[in-house]
Design a protein around this motif. Structure first.
Motif, PDB file in Angstrom:
ATOM      1  N   ASN A   7      -8.957  12.407   3.126  1.00  0.00           N
ATOM      2  CA  ASN A   7      -9.526  11.436   4.058  1.00  0.00           C
ATOM      3  C   ASN A   7      -9.242   9.978   3.691  1.00  0.00           C
ATOM      4  OD1 ASN A   7     -10.704  13.561   5.617  1.00  0.00           O
ATOM      5  ND2 ASN A   7     -12.386  13.643   4.140  1.00  0.00           N
ATOM      6  N   VAL A   8      -8.206   9.733   2.896  1.00  0.00           N
ATOM      7  CA  VAL A   8      -7.793   8.367   2.555  1.00  0.00           C
ATOM      8  C   VAL A   8      -6.403   8.160   3.131  1.00  0.00           C
ATOM      9  CG1 VAL A   8      -7.245   6.761   0.697  1.00  0.00           C
ATOM     10  CG2 VAL A   8      -9.189   8.306   0.456  1.00  0.00           C
ATOM     11  N   LYS A   9      -6.311   7.274   4.126  1.00  0.00           N
ATOM     12  CA  LYS A   9      -5.034   7.058   4.801  1.00  0.00           C
ATOM     13  C   LYS A   9      -4.062   6.255   3.936  1.00  0.00           C
ATOM     14  CE  LYS A   9      -3.083   5.690   9.188  1.00  0.00           C
ATOM     15  NZ  LYS A   9      -3.309   5.312  10.552  1.00  0.00           N
ATOM     16  N   ASN A  10      -4.529   5.143   3.385  1.00  0.00           N
ATOM     17  CA  ASN A  10      -3.692   4.284   2.541  1.00  0.00           C
ATOM     18  C   ASN A  10      -4.431   3.930   1.267  1.00  0.00           C
ATOM     19  OD1 ASN A  10      -1.352   3.892   4.244  1.00  0.00           O
ATOM     20  ND2 ASN A  10      -2.698   2.716   5.562  1.00  0.00           N
ATOM     21  N   GLU A  11      -3.659   3.721   0.213  1.00  0.00           N
ATOM     22  CA  GLU A  11      -4.205   3.309  -1.075  1.00  0.00           C
ATOM     23  C   GLU A  11      -3.497   2.047  -1.545  1.00  0.00           C
ATOM     24  OE1 GLU A  11      -3.545   6.557  -3.750  1.00  0.00           O
ATOM     25  OE2 GLU A  11      -5.112   7.792  -2.841  1.00  0.00           O
ATOM     26  N   THR A  23       0.868  -1.169   0.000  1.00  0.00           N
ATOM     27  CA  THR A  23       0.000   0.000   0.000  1.00  0.00           C
ATOM     28  C   THR A  23       0.910   1.226   0.000  1.00  0.00           C
ATOM     29  OG1 THR A  23      -0.126   0.031   2.412  1.00  0.00           O
ATOM     30  CG2 THR A  23      -1.878  -1.151   1.241  1.00  0.00           C
ATOM     31  N   LYS A  24       0.308   2.366  -0.238  1.00  0.00           N
ATOM     32  CA  LYS A  24       1.056   3.616  -0.215  1.00  0.00           C
ATOM     33  C   LYS A  24       0.218   4.661   0.493  1.00  0.00           C
ATOM     34  CE  LYS A  24      -0.684   5.239  -4.630  1.00  0.00           C
ATOM     35  NZ  LYS A  24      -0.389   5.900  -5.863  1.00  0.00           N
ATOM     36  N   PRO A  25       0.833   5.721   0.979  1.00  0.00           N
ATOM     37  CA  PRO A  25       0.056   6.773   1.629  1.00  0.00           C
ATOM     38  C   PRO A  25      -0.994   7.329   0.669  1.00  0.00           C
ATOM     39  CG  PRO A  25       2.399   7.094   2.006  1.00  0.00           C
ATOM     40  CD  PRO A  25       2.265   5.991   0.996  1.00  0.00           C
ATOM     41  N   GLY A  26      -2.156   7.613   1.210  1.00  0.00           N
ATOM     42  CA  GLY A  26      -3.253   8.110   0.397  1.00  0.00           C
ATOM     43  C   GLY A  26      -2.945   9.441  -0.277  1.00  0.00           C
ATOM     44  N   THR A  27      -3.465   9.610  -1.471  1.00  0.00           N
ATOM     45  CA  THR A  27      -3.305  10.864  -2.210  1.00  0.00           C
ATOM     46  C   THR A  27      -4.629  11.618  -2.308  1.00  0.00           C
ATOM     47  OG1 THR A  27      -3.659   9.713  -4.314  1.00  0.00           O
ATOM     48  CG2 THR A  27      -1.380  10.000  -3.592  1.00  0.00           C
ATOM     49  N   LYS A  28      -5.691  11.040  -1.753  1.00  0.00           N
ATOM     50  CA  LYS A  28      -7.008  11.677  -1.763  1.00  0.00           C
ATOM     51  C   LYS A  28      -7.340  12.140  -0.353  1.00  0.00           C
ATOM     52  CE  LYS A  28      -8.397   8.371  -5.266  1.00  0.00           C
ATOM     53  NZ  LYS A  28      -9.060   7.112  -5.465  1.00  0.00           N
TER      54      LYS A  28
END
Length: 87
Positions: free
Chosen positions: A59-63, A52-57
């Protein structure tokens, strides 16, 4: 040697489906037309080995990370590449 790189397949891929399929066919046709070796490795890495990676949106913690997999996945890919090159 040409190959299609692994991609996570347990969630919808971040590409337009038809465009991605056209890309794969384009690469395969390059190999055929130039008498190059070709292999599709897109499904060789088990889904549990993707990261996973840190969220780019907001309120999204991980993507989901479609480009990076964990160490054991690299081992799988390296063994497949070795087999591919040796054959």
């Amino acid at each position: 040697y040409l190959y299609i790189a692994p991609i996570r397949n347990d969630v919808e891929i971040p590409y337009v489906f038809d465009e991605y399929n056209d890309f794969k066919l384009f690469i395969e046709n390059i190999a055929i037309n130039n008498k190059l070796n070709f292999e599709n490795f897109e499904n060789i890495i088990p889904n549990n080995l993707w990261g996973t990676k840190p969220g780019t949106k907001l309120n999204v913690k991980n993507e989901v990370d479609f480009m990076h997999f964990q160490g054991p996945g690299h081992r799988i890919l390296s063994l497949k590449l070795e087999e591919y090159i040796n054959n």
